[in-house]
Design an enzyme around this catalytic site. Structure first.
Site: not given
Ligand code: MTE
Ligand code: QUE
Ligand code: MOS
Length: 760
Positions: A310, A714
């Protein structure tokens, strides 16, 4: 209508009264057991001897387990092996779990841990990514993407620059630490309540560790006090250990890490070392680029393959590279295994890109914004990414133009120049940076969601889906989607705890896709239920057309007859209409051939842009954000209040990563920044004093996402790159020829850059 409204978070009242239940609030039986984990006190080497006799004799201790007492699988690597649940003799990072103490309270268990007498043969630990790179020490093989002949085009370019940047990692610092409670069940099974972004993965791992089929294991997550990626794989440790002890002792077992153990034993954002080699013309238009992106993975693979991928997918950010070569390295270090963190590698790749843009601008003596704009993708001719996905919709240029005028970029640029000329010590800086972030898991099979919807005979609805709530407002958004589809008051719908026994085989709530996939699945379930109710009403009232059935305003019209949800649910039940429906969704049209590094890994892109103004003190390196203006594209928002909250929170979290938060290890590999006293997360006062956040209006997603919304979790974190670039702008005002500025731009780093005292 429910969708599009700024409803409050479904737990808002519970959050502020303290009634929201977290794992550690669960009242267990009086004979509940508690565990603490004994971690290695070296970062690399071997255990020579481990004497746990004093631990066993300590007050309140019921049992002590090492790897030999584990019943079945001992490795909890989520994708590839390499994560021993409890170590054998080899130690690969400081704090690595070695043994588990079971006692009558958390405190007694933690005290007993300290009585272990362990002797080690310590080896020299590798603690930084550049050393690992030199040794070609990787957790996964290198991987390269390319388009065109970058080496040839670089050779022909009128201008050529090389640069490098070290980028620090980040501790998740969720307010609720890792926690799980396990209750033993029949036939060697177990039910675990866990603060967890990935209940299905925990179920899978626990089943392997116990040596039972997945159907004997249930994992429940009501909510997390923050996850941020840190509970995607790292929650497995507490789940697996509490499950093993619960089954062995047939008692309820709680595992809740202390903040220090949490910071020592669970993975963080990957630090990176990045290098670029770029060729461009006199106007700053890029002709070719070559990147090396080396991630600090820690001792094991965890999710690092996908995370470094990524990073590679985002080192183009919003810019077209006519020729590009991008190499990703997954470096192995004797540190805890790094893991998912909001942005999942994207922020690191994007920061390297934006630092390169700044460098090109300074080389040519132009405003960085001019260079950025000149290199934007368009949808006609400059529209292919280094991974060969076509850019078909792209609103970054218009958003940047809008922001340039609404935030008065040009005027403030001039004002800042005047300010800087009149101030010897304080220097201001300004930067406008864009974000283009790919939405979809780049691993295809994860792009699926499931839901389960029950209409009870009193007209109330219970909704369940595969996503987890970590504060982001997923539950209220999915509730709104279903309410909208059923024309029902959202208050009729209760979204309940995520459970592996309600919706199976779910993906982690990650990649910002929670609403996209689970909202779409829930919508499918609602449509299925609606169809059955329509058929029922058409038959019941001998209607000539389905069009005569209308769901709206919390009522149902069947021809001239009006039903309340209470009366319809009761009538349908009496006629034996099935009132429970599952829903399923898989993201269409995505594919990626990793071997060839070609395809369409992303269903669409989320876009945004930010302008930030900062001030630095050139004698101390102190820095402050004065103002930030953001325009962000969430498509047609399902809940504008939630979306704005996500943007503000993500921006501040990103600014913390790039300015305050710094992980430091002692030479023996012990993490020195292991608590809030030494690791500084942003405070309320660190948010910009002037903070204007605007959602891009009238911008439904061009692609058929759920209600034409766009993922928001994100992407806005990367708007904080504007803070870093603004600091660099201010540094240049203090010294036009500064040393490289590494991230985070802490006061020390800023001062080093100004004084030219580079670390390397
Ligand atoms: N917002 C809050 N308040 N707390 C969290 O832990 N995690 C972030 C984002 N926003 C997070 C957050 C991350 S890493 C992700 S991937 C997304 O929320 C996941 O939730 P969504 O896919 O429902 O947006
Ligand atoms: C973004 C993500 C994830 C991702 C790829 C993305 C993620 C994640 C995995 C992943 C990859 C291989 C696996 C698995 C999970 O890929 O959160 O179990 O076998 O867990 O572009 O956020
Ligand atoms: Mo968010 S880093 O994809 O849990």
């Amino acid at each position: 209508m429910s969708a599009g409204r700024s409803l409050p978070h479904d737990s808002a009242a519970l959050h502020v009264t303290g009634d929201a239940e977290y794992v550690d609030d669960i009242a267990g039986p009086s004979n509940q057991l508690y565990i603490a984990i004994g971690g290695a006190q070296i970062a690399a080497g071997r255990i020579r001897s481990m004497d746990l006799s004093q631990v066993r004799l300590a007050a309140g201790v019921v049992d002590v387990l090492t790897v030999d007492e584990l019943p079945a699988a001992t490795d909890i690597g989520p994708v590839f092996p390499g994560d021993p649940l409890l170590s054998e003799l080899d130690v690969s990072h400081f704090g690595q779990p070695m043994f588990v103490v079971v006692a009558n309270s958390h405190q007694l268990a933690r005290q007993a841990v300290l009585l272990a007498r362990v002797e080690y043969d310590a080896a020299e630990p590798v603690l930084d990514v550049e050393t690992a790179m030199r040794q070609r020490s990787y957790v996964r093989p290198p991987y390269t993407m390319q388009r065109g002949d970058a080496a040839r085009e670089l050779g022909k370019a009128p201008h050529r620059l090389q640069g490098k940047q070290r980028i620090g990692g980040q501790e998740h610092f969720y307010l609720e630490g890792q926690a799980a409670v396990a209750e033993p069940g029949e036939h060697g099974g177990v039910c675990i309540t866990s603060s967890n972004q990935n209940p299905t993965e925990a179920q899978h791992i626990v089943a392997k560790v116990l040596g039972v089929p997945m159907h004997r294991v249930t994992v429940i997550t009501r909510r997390m006090g923050g996850g941020f990626g840190g509970k995607e794989t790292q929650a497995n440790l507490c789940c697996a250990l509490s499950a093993v002890v619960a089954v062995k002792h047939q008692r309820v077992v709680s595992c809740r890490l202390s903040r220090r153990d949490d910071m020592l034993m669970t993975g963080k954002r990957h630090g990176f070392y990045t290098e670029w080699d770029v060729g461009f013309d006199d106007e700053g238009q890029i002709l070719a680029v070559s990147f090396t992106l080396a991630g600090m993975c820690g001792h094991s693979p965890d999710l690092s393959d996908a995370i470094v991928d990524r990073a590679m997918f985002h080192c183009d950010n919003a810019y077209y590279y006519p020729a590009a070569r991008i190499e990703g390295l997954r470096c192995k270090t004797n540190t805890v295994s790094n893991t998912a963190f909001r942005g999942f590698g994207g922020p690191q790749g994007m920061l390297a890109c934006e630092s390169m843009m700044d460098q090109i601008a300074r080389h040519l003596g132009k405003d960085p914004l001019e260079i950025r704009v000149r290199n934007f993708y368009n949808t006609q001719t400059r529209n292919v990414t280094p991974y060969h996905q076509k850019i078909e919709h792209f609103n970054v240029p218009s958003m940047v133009e809008r922001l340039r005028s609404s935030a008065e970029y040009v005027k403030r640029r001039q004002e800042i120049e005047v300010f800087n000329n009149n101030n010897r010590v304080l220097k201001r800086g300004l930067a406008l940076t864009p974000v283009k972030f790919g939405i979809s898991f780049t691993v295809k099979h994860l792009n699926q969601g499931g839901a389960l919807l029950h209409l009870y005979s009193d007209g109330s609805v219970q909704l369940n889906h595969g996503g987890t709530e970590m504060g982001q407002g997923l539950m209220v958004k999915v509730q709104q989607i279903v309410a909208h589809e059923l024309g029902m008051a959202h208050s009729r719908i209760a979204v309940t705890a995520t459970r592996t026994d309600k919706v199976p085989n779910t993906s982690p709530t990650a990649a910002s896709s929670g609403t996209d996939i689970n909202g779409a699945a829930a919508r499918q379930a609602a449509l299925k239920l609606k169809r059955r109710l329509v058929n029922f009403l058409v038959t019941q009232h001998a209607l000539s057309s389905e069009q005569q059935v209308v769901f709206s305003n919390d009522a149902i019209h069947a021809g001239s007859v009006q039903y309340s949800w209470e009366s319809l649910a009761h009538a349908a039940y009496m006629e034996r209409v099935p009132l429970s429906a599952t829903g399923f969704y898989k993201t269409p049209d995505i594919h990626y051939d990793r071997e060839a590094a070609k395809g369409q890994p992303f269903y669409y892109f989320a876009n945004g842009a930010a302008v930030t103004e900062v001030v630095i003190d050139s004698l101390t390196g102190e820095n402050k954000i004065l103002r930030t203006d953001i325009v962000h594209d969430v498509g047609r928002s399902i809940n504008p209040a939630m979306d704005v909250g996500q943007i503000e929170g993500a921006f501040v979290q990103g600014a913390g990563w790039l300015t305050h938060e710094e992980l430091q290890w002692a030479s023996d590999g012990r993490l020195m920044t292991d608590g809030p006293a030494t690791y500084k997360i942003p405070a309320v006062s660190d948010a910009p004093a002037i903070f204007n956040v605007e959602l891009l209006e009238d911008a439904p997603n061009e692609i058929a996402s759920v209600f034409r919304s766009k993922a928001v979790g994100e992407p806005p974190l990367m708007l904080a790159i504007s803070v870093f670039c603004a600091i660099k702008d201010a540094v240049h005002a203090a010294n036009p020829m500064p040393a490289d500025l590494d991230a985070p731009a802490t006061p020390e780093a800023i001062l080093r850059s100004i004084t030219g005292d580079s670390r390397s």
